[in-house]
Design an enzyme around this catalytic site. Sequence first.
Site, short mmCIF file in Angstrom:
data_model
loop_
_atom_site.label_atom_id
_atom_site.label_comp_id
_atom_site.label_asym_id
_atom_site.label_seq_id
_atom_site.Cartn_x
_atom_site.Cartn_y
_atom_site.Cartn_z
N ASP A 142 0.77 -1.37 -0.09
CA ASP A 142 0.16 -0.03 0.06
C ASP A 142 0.87 1.23 -0.10
O ASP A 142 1.44 1.41 1.08
CB ASP A 142 -1.01 0.12 1.36
CG ASP A 142 -1.98 -1.20 1.26
OD1 ASP A 142 -1.66 -2.07 0.42
OD2 ASP A 142 -3.00 -1.07 1.88
N LYS A 177 -6.84 3.49 -3.51
CA LYS A 177 -7.29 3.46 -2.07
C LYS A 177 -7.43 4.78 -1.59
O LYS A 177 -6.41 5.70 -2.11
CB LYS A 177 -6.14 2.69 -1.29
CG LYS A 177 -6.18 2.67 0.23
CD LYS A 177 -5.18 1.98 0.94
CE LYS A 177 -5.15 2.15 2.63
NZ LYS A 177 -4.14 1.29 3.09
N LYS A 189 -10.33 0.23 -2.63
CA LYS A 189 -9.99 0.01 -1.25
C LYS A 189 -10.29 1.39 -0.55
O LYS A 189 -9.49 2.24 -0.27
CB LYS A 189 -8.54 -0.42 -0.75
CG LYS A 189 -8.69 -0.58 0.59
CD LYS A 189 -7.05 -1.13 0.95
CE LYS A 189 -7.00 -1.23 2.69
NZ LYS A 189 -5.66 -1.66 3.04
#
Lengths: 492, 307
Positions: B144, B207, B243
């Site tokens: 991430d 995300k 996400k």
Amino acid sequence: MATKKQTPKTTAAAAPGWKYEPALESTDHVRFEKRYGHFIDGKFTAAKSYFGAINPATEEQLAEFGQGSAAEVDTAVKSARRGYEKYWSKLPPSERAKYLYRIARLLQEHARELAILETMNGGKPIKESRDVDLPLAAAHFFYYAGWADKLQYAFGGAQVAPLGVAGQVIPWNFPLLMAAWKIAPALACGNTVVLKAAETTPLTAMKLAEIFQEADLPPGVVNFVNGDGRTGAALVNHPDINKVAFTGSTEVGRAIQKQLAGTGKRLTLELGGKGANIIFDDAALDQAIEGIITGIFFNQGHVCCAGSRLLVQESIHDEVVRRLTHRLSTLRVGNPLDKNTDVGAINSRAQLDKIEAYLGYGVEDGAVRHAAPCPLPGRGFFVAPTFFTGVAPAHRIAADEIFGPVLSVMTFRTPEEAVAKANATPYGLSAGIWTDKGSKLFAVASQLKAGVIWGNSFNRFDATSPFGGFKESGFGREGGRQGLLPYLEVRG
Amino acid sequence: MSVHNGVVRSAYHPPAWKAVDAVAVEARAAALGTRSIKKAAKLQGLLLAVSMIDLTTLEGADTPGKVRDLCAKAMRPLPGRSDIPSTGAVCVYPPLVAVAKEALAGSGVKVAAVATYFPSGQGDLAMKLDEVRRTVEAGADEIDMVIDRRAFLMGDYAKVFDEIAATVEACGPAHLKVILETGELQTYDKVRFASQLAIDAGAHFIKTSTGKVQPAATLPVTLVMLEVIREHYFKTGKMVGMKPAGGIRTAKDALKYLVMVNETLGDAWMSPDWFRLGASVLLNDLLMQLEKERLGAYDSLRYHTLG
């Protein structure tokens, strides 16, 4: 997704195809009579003859309603005249306001039951009657309650006076909301009312009558006569009516105006429309798609201000059609009482027949039909939400008001052409403009001949905002300060 | 270059800047939030949400012990209940990847790690890429990353793009989720643009947030990002994952996100392969709701483990 592929996890939860269960609004606690006559002089009264009104989603009869005769209309008008002379015109304006506030609060208290009944009788999705019709109906009473004791400040200090008795005739697409739009300003201005609801949707007006009783509204201040067009004609032609307010078709509106010529009765008409929804190539496209959907499929398209003509800038036509096709596939059509239903039942067999005829004309005239791929219930009046591409302005689906979930997609090249095409209609009720550029939005809006113009939105309503038409869409305004004018004598 | 009807066309693509209408996107998100999810659909949704969680701990105080506890919870959220799936991943800081990898071995639960000078992104590229490579070597299945908001807000989009592309490269076999930190970009227009940029640079997932900046994930921001993913799919046929992370605390919220994915992107995205929820306390609320569906009453939080 680049070149990598994840191996799916094997959990039961990851099974594809998440289907919502039915989420039906319970009808256990709603109550209504099997038979209603009229509501006159503060009491429910019997009628000479009755007709049945059904639930369009099931085709089952809900209740019977009186078919108002000329004599019954006369009794109602006499009651309204008495109510005017004996009570309503004698009350200080601040006391009138108290009644209106009380009605508004009672509408809120009974909102759930009223929303369910509106959906059962009208066919509209419960989420709309719950989130739009009922809150707006209460908002109109709250709003006009505020004006009741401030009327002398509404028009530059001019003296104002009520007109007397108003005869009001409303349509079947927003039964309770149209009653609120008509009754609230009439009462705030000091008039009394005889109102006729549409013959397919009289149920919530009867519940509204119960609310008037609960609010202890003096007898005769609001009277309801039920019935079809004959009853409406008897009402508007009654010699002791001072004002007529009509919402409905242009054809009937025209007849009323002819009949009223030379009678001295005031008149406002809110009639048909063929609204243009204009999408420029710099619009926020995903939001514009939602606006197109709201514009034409809200209330099954039974909306006089529906955005039924989509004008798309040619450079984004294909992109809009692709997105629209995708969005259409996610529309949920079905039981109006299901909280997840987006598009409900068509209000009547006659209206369904009309819509289906136009679906045929669309293809006949050479347009291409795109129908939502959703399953439709086996009974009740339902039609798949539809848009047509390849529509030319000359096609019947582009020119006539269909009053159903049918959208005609057309193109334009420049703002000038957009304005010309949008205005090329005998109607002039509504329009929408979608662009990210504010200057363009206002430039185009100022050239459109329509009473209501939405910028980057569509079918949004507010009690403070005047609503009404240009050209053959009628005259007079409802809502806002302007909505007081049709119910007042302004004495300079 | 391409050929249309025998005419050679250049590969020129017009700029991808597209507007978002804030009022309308918030109205649409709110409307989707009114969906009523009941009975079997609710149960299925709750289970699906569990399987989509990136169970996260990102604290300075994280230790191997804390991470092992979290991994145990991720693998078996309710011990003895085989019908409740494991979470999608456990998300930790790079030094704890090896611990998580060992604890999760053989479970199918992925190890995700934040990298690239998380959460600020204020570091030079070589050091960021070095951190990514070491983290993947230590066993991370998913990285991430955060975008360089300094560059983004200065208008140096090429730098942001190149950094993402280089990070995709450095990830090797690992999947890359690109955190936009939407709370710092603030406008939906910028969120839309950053989403498109990240996807064009090769992101596997986009995300919303680090969880360290408020506001973190919101429904309207997520909707804007899902719409970019949808447009990319329409144009290229390629799927990108999503996400939302931070601030999703209740089962009710989680179901709203699932409804949004379901009605914006459809079935294909309704799996942990394509949709994740970055969260920590959410898991216990989902478990409480699942127990309520089974028992008919809410049980006490004291029956649920920490983490």
